[in-house]
Design a protein around this motif. Sequence first.
Motif, PDB file in Angstrom:
ATOM      1  N   ASN A 212      15.903 -13.265 -64.983  1.00 36.72           N
ATOM      2  CA  ASN A 212      15.812 -12.965 -63.546  1.00 36.72           C
ATOM      3  C   ASN A 212      14.962 -14.022 -62.848  1.00 36.72           C
ATOM      4  N   VAL A 213      15.593 -14.822 -61.985  1.00 36.25           N
ATOM      5  CA  VAL A 213      14.868 -15.907 -61.314  1.00 36.25           C
ATOM      6  C   VAL A 213      14.357 -15.496 -59.934  1.00 36.25           C
ATOM      7  N   GLY A 214      14.663 -14.272 -59.491  1.00 39.97           N
ATOM      8  CA  GLY A 214      14.231 -13.811 -58.180  1.00 39.97           C
ATOM      9  C   GLY A 214      12.729 -13.846 -57.979  1.00 39.97           C
ATOM     10  N   PRO A 215      11.937 -13.197 -58.860  1.00 39.16           N
ATOM     11  CA  PRO A 215      10.481 -13.233 -58.713  1.00 39.16           C
ATOM     12  C   PRO A 215       9.910 -14.640 -58.788  1.00 39.16           C
ATOM     13  N   LYS A 216      10.523 -15.502 -59.607  1.00 35.50           N
ATOM     14  CA  LYS A 216      10.054 -16.885 -59.702  1.00 35.50           C
ATOM     15  C   LYS A 216      10.252 -17.613 -58.378  1.00 35.50           C
ATOM     16  N   LEU A 217      11.386 -17.373 -57.731  1.00 37.63           N
ATOM     17  CA  LEU A 217      11.658 -17.999 -56.437  1.00 37.63           C
ATOM     18  C   LEU A 217      10.679 -17.520 -55.378  1.00 37.63           C
ATOM     19  N   LEU A 218      10.503 -16.215 -55.266  1.00 39.13           N
ATOM     20  CA  LEU A 218       9.595 -15.650 -54.268  1.00 39.13           C
ATOM     21  C   LEU A 218       8.157 -16.100 -54.506  1.00 39.13           C
ATOM     22  N   GLY A 219       7.737 -16.079 -55.768  1.00 35.33           N
ATOM     23  CA  GLY A 219       6.378 -16.483 -56.086  1.00 35.33           C
ATOM     24  C   GLY A 219       6.115 -17.945 -55.780  1.00 35.33           C
ATOM     25  N   ALA A 220       7.101 -18.802 -56.060  1.00 35.35           N
ATOM     26  CA  ALA A 220       6.930 -20.232 -55.815  1.00 35.35           C
ATOM     27  C   ALA A 220       6.764 -20.521 -54.328  1.00 35.35           C
ATOM     28  N   VAL A 221       7.570 -19.864 -53.482  1.00 34.25           N
ATOM     29  CA  VAL A 221       7.478 -20.102 -52.034  1.00 34.25           C
ATOM     30  C   VAL A 221       6.157 -19.572 -51.489  1.00 34.25           C
ATOM     31  N   ALA A 222       5.706 -18.406 -51.984  1.00 35.09           N
ATOM     32  CA  ALA A 222       4.429 -17.841 -51.527  1.00 35.09           C
ATOM     33  C   ALA A 222       3.266 -18.760 -51.896  1.00 35.09           C
ATOM     34  N   LEU A 223       3.276 -19.298 -53.111  1.00 40.45           N
ATOM     35  CA  LEU A 223       2.206 -20.198 -53.542  1.00 40.45           C
ATOM     36  C   LEU A 223       2.246 -21.511 -52.771  1.00 40.45           C
ATOM     37  N   PHE A 224       3.434 -21.927 -52.353  1.00 42.59           N
ATOM     38  CA  PHE A 224       3.546 -23.100 -51.485  1.00 42.59           C
ATOM     39  C   PHE A 224       2.797 -22.845 -50.169  1.00 42.59           C
ATOM     40  N   GLY A 225       2.938 -21.634 -49.636  1.00 43.22           N
ATOM     41  CA  GLY A 225       2.215 -21.271 -48.417  1.00 43.22           C
ATOM     42  C   GLY A 225       0.703 -21.304 -48.613  1.00 43.22           C
ATOM     43  N   VAL A 226       0.258 -20.843 -49.766  1.00 44.69           N
ATOM     44  CA  VAL A 226      -1.179 -20.882 -50.076  1.00 44.69           C
ATOM     45  C   VAL A 226      -1.680 -22.323 -50.088  1.00 44.69           C
ATOM     46  N   CYS A 227      -0.895 -23.226 -50.646  1.00 45.22           N
ATOM     47  CA  CYS A 227      -1.281 -24.643 -50.689  1.00 45.22           C
ATOM     48  C   CYS A 227      -1.394 -25.235 -49.288  1.00 45.22           C
ATOM     49  N   ILE A 228      -0.486 -24.845 -48.391  1.00 50.61           N
ATOM     50  CA  ILE A 228      -0.540 -25.339 -47.015  1.00 50.61           C
ATOM     51  C   ILE A 228      -1.861 -24.924 -46.356  1.00 50.61           C
ATOM     52  N   ILE A 229      -2.257 -23.668 -46.558  1.00 52.95           N
ATOM     53  CA  ILE A 229      -3.516 -23.181 -45.981  1.00 52.95           C
ATOM     54  C   ILE A 229      -4.697 -23.973 -46.538  1.00 52.95           C
ATOM     55  N   CYS A 230      -4.727 -24.156 -47.844  1.00 50.05           N
ATOM     56  CA  CYS A 230      -5.830 -24.884 -48.475  1.00 50.05           C
ATOM     57  C   CYS A 230      -5.880 -26.333 -47.997  1.00 50.05           C
ATOM     58  N   PHE A 231      -4.726 -26.939 -47.818  1.00 47.56           N
ATOM     59  CA  PHE A 231      -4.667 -28.318 -47.327  1.00 47.56           C
ATOM     60  C   PHE A 231      -5.312 -28.423 -45.949  1.00 47.56           C
ATOM     61  N   GLY A 232      -4.983 -27.499 -45.057  1.00 49.40           N
ATOM     62  CA  GLY A 232      -5.522 -27.537 -43.704  1.00 49.40           C
ATOM     63  C   GLY A 232      -7.028 -27.395 -43.654  1.00 49.40           C
ATOM     64  N   LEU A 233      -7.613 -26.746 -44.665  1.00 46.35           N
ATOM     65  CA  LEU A 233      -9.057 -26.496 -44.675  1.00 46.35           C
ATOM     66  C   LEU A 233      -9.840 -27.536 -45.476  1.00 46.35           C
ATOM     67  N   THR A 234      -9.139 -28.526 -46.022  1.00 48.33           N
ATOM     68  CA  THR A 234      -9.770 -29.521 -46.887  1.00 48.33           C
ATOM     69  C   THR A 234     -10.065 -30.812 -46.128  1.00 48.33           C
ATOM     70  N   ARG A 235     -11.193 -31.449 -46.458  1.00 47.80           N
ATOM     71  CA  ARG A 235     -11.580 -32.690 -45.786  1.00 47.80           C
ATOM     72  C   ARG A 235     -11.715 -33.862 -46.756  1.00 47.80           C
ATOM     73  N   ASN A 236     -11.578 -33.615 -48.028  1.00 49.58           N
ATOM     74  CA  ASN A 236     -11.661 -34.674 -49.027  1.00 49.58           C
ATOM     75  C   ASN A 236     -10.264 -35.219 -49.322  1.00 49.58           C
ATOM     76  N   VAL A 237     -10.104 -36.532 -49.251  1.00 48.27           N
ATOM     77  CA  VAL A 237      -8.787 -37.148 -49.423  1.00 48.27           C
ATOM     78  C   VAL A 237      -8.180 -36.807 -50.780  1.00 48.27           C
ATOM     79  N   TYR A 238      -8.964 -36.888 -51.836  1.00 48.51           N
ATOM     80  CA  TYR A 238      -8.424 -36.662 -53.182  1.00 48.51           C
ATOM     81  C   TYR A 238      -8.105 -35.190 -53.423  1.00 48.51           C
ATOM     82  N   LEU A 239      -8.896 -34.315 -52.823  1.00 44.91           N
ATOM     83  CA  LEU A 239      -8.592 -32.889 -52.934  1.00 44.91           C
ATOM     84  C   LEU A 239      -7.340 -32.552 -52.136  1.00 44.91           C
ATOM     85  N   CYS A 240      -7.186 -33.192 -50.975  1.00 37.05           N
ATOM     86  CA  CYS A 240      -5.950 -33.023 -50.191  1.00 37.05           C
ATOM     87  C   CYS A 240      -4.742 -33.443 -51.011  1.00 37.05           C
ATOM     88  N   PHE A 241      -4.881 -34.571 -51.704  1.00 37.83           N
ATOM     89  CA  PHE A 241      -3.786 -35.071 -52.538  1.00 37.83           C
ATOM     90  C   PHE A 241      -3.432 -34.060 -53.623  1.00 37.83           C
TER      91      PHE A 241
END
Length: 416
Positions: free
Chosen positions: A295-324
């Motif tokens: 069943n790939v459904g939960p994997k798909l949903l989880g991957a997109v949700a974690l992508f959203g988490v990364c976007i939030i963390c990126f916006g709050l980061t000020r270090n270039v290497y951590l942003c990368f």
Amino acid sequence: MQTQPSAPNLWTNKEFIPFVFLRFSLIFALFIQSTSVAYEIFRVTQQEIYLGLIGLFEFVPILFTAFYAGQLVDKLDKRKILVICISCFMATSFILMYVNLESVKNSVSTTTYLSICYFAFFMLGLTRAFSGPSLFALLSLVVKKENYTKAIPISSSAFMIGSVLGPLAGGVILAQFGIEITLMTAFAIMCVSMVMILLIAPKPPDNTEADLTESPMKRIKEGLKFIWATPIILAVLSLDMLAVFFGGAESLLPAFVEKVLNQGPETFGFLRSAHGIGSLIMMICLSALPLLNGNVGPKLLGAVALFGVCIICFGLTRNVYLCFAILMLGGAFDAVSMVIRQSILQIKTPEKLKGRVSSVNSIFVSSSNELGALESGIAATFLGLVPAIVFGGTMTILTVIIIAVVIKPIRNVELK
């Protein structure tokens, strides 16, 4: 009658290899071109909204022509359509190369310069309306169906390598040699794409007399009816459109690099490549991991949700290497989502409808990417740069939750 290759090994398939290099060279050139021109537009205007307008001008022609393009791809030779598309990409690349010559740019007003650039992006969007469905349908004609789950990660990896090296090369060349040499490089690589498509044999469709006499409108309705009657396809397209629409914060990278990180074009190219590097690493892992089993459904949903988490963390980061690192991790989750989505679309769509389903997918993808860029630009204008990025990531997570609740078939998807 069109026949599929019988080679059991993908790498002994003489048409799959040019197809892979076609995907790489085309996206490599387009990324060099788009990222460098976007950076130049922001350098000239110093306003985020002009970055968002790039997405709008690419999306509008896709919206109005994608349905027609899809039924045409199902009806005609996919390879011939791609030859025409790459010719159009080359012409548009030449326009951008010409208008960014120092002598030309200095002789026209900023309004004229922007108008020509946006016209070029409009033409790129128009061409993509035909090239996207053609590439999607062509893959199934150069590999056997039982090799789809192997061919898709390889094809996607070629895309990701191009998306990694394109922005990185664009940033380095832009910093060292300027916009003129950068766009000349993109044009030269476009020519390589033309060579690759010419190495693939013509792919005339197996049309019946009824297929040839059907009106375009009837063919479009047939494709839409199939999508509406197939909840899994509809759910995948909806998830892509809505989730990535709000997660388009990376379109604000030129402004983020300059205003928040106080860096230049080298850092822009460095960070712009992070998403692709993460995706590429994940693609390599996917070739060894049984991700597409069960069943790939939960994997798909989880991957997109974690992508959203990364976007939030990126916006709050000020270090270039951590942003990368954060952007790279977001790219890895996006790769998981992309491979699952592409596998579902390839396996669940009948051969004669691939062009039409892919055309609808191109609208959804463009809605998420190009309109997502516009949404990010508008949000940054009214909310501020960092709040707009955090808002986008939050809405991505919320969208995943809503789709999982409303469209229940997405929770249980078997790739068979």
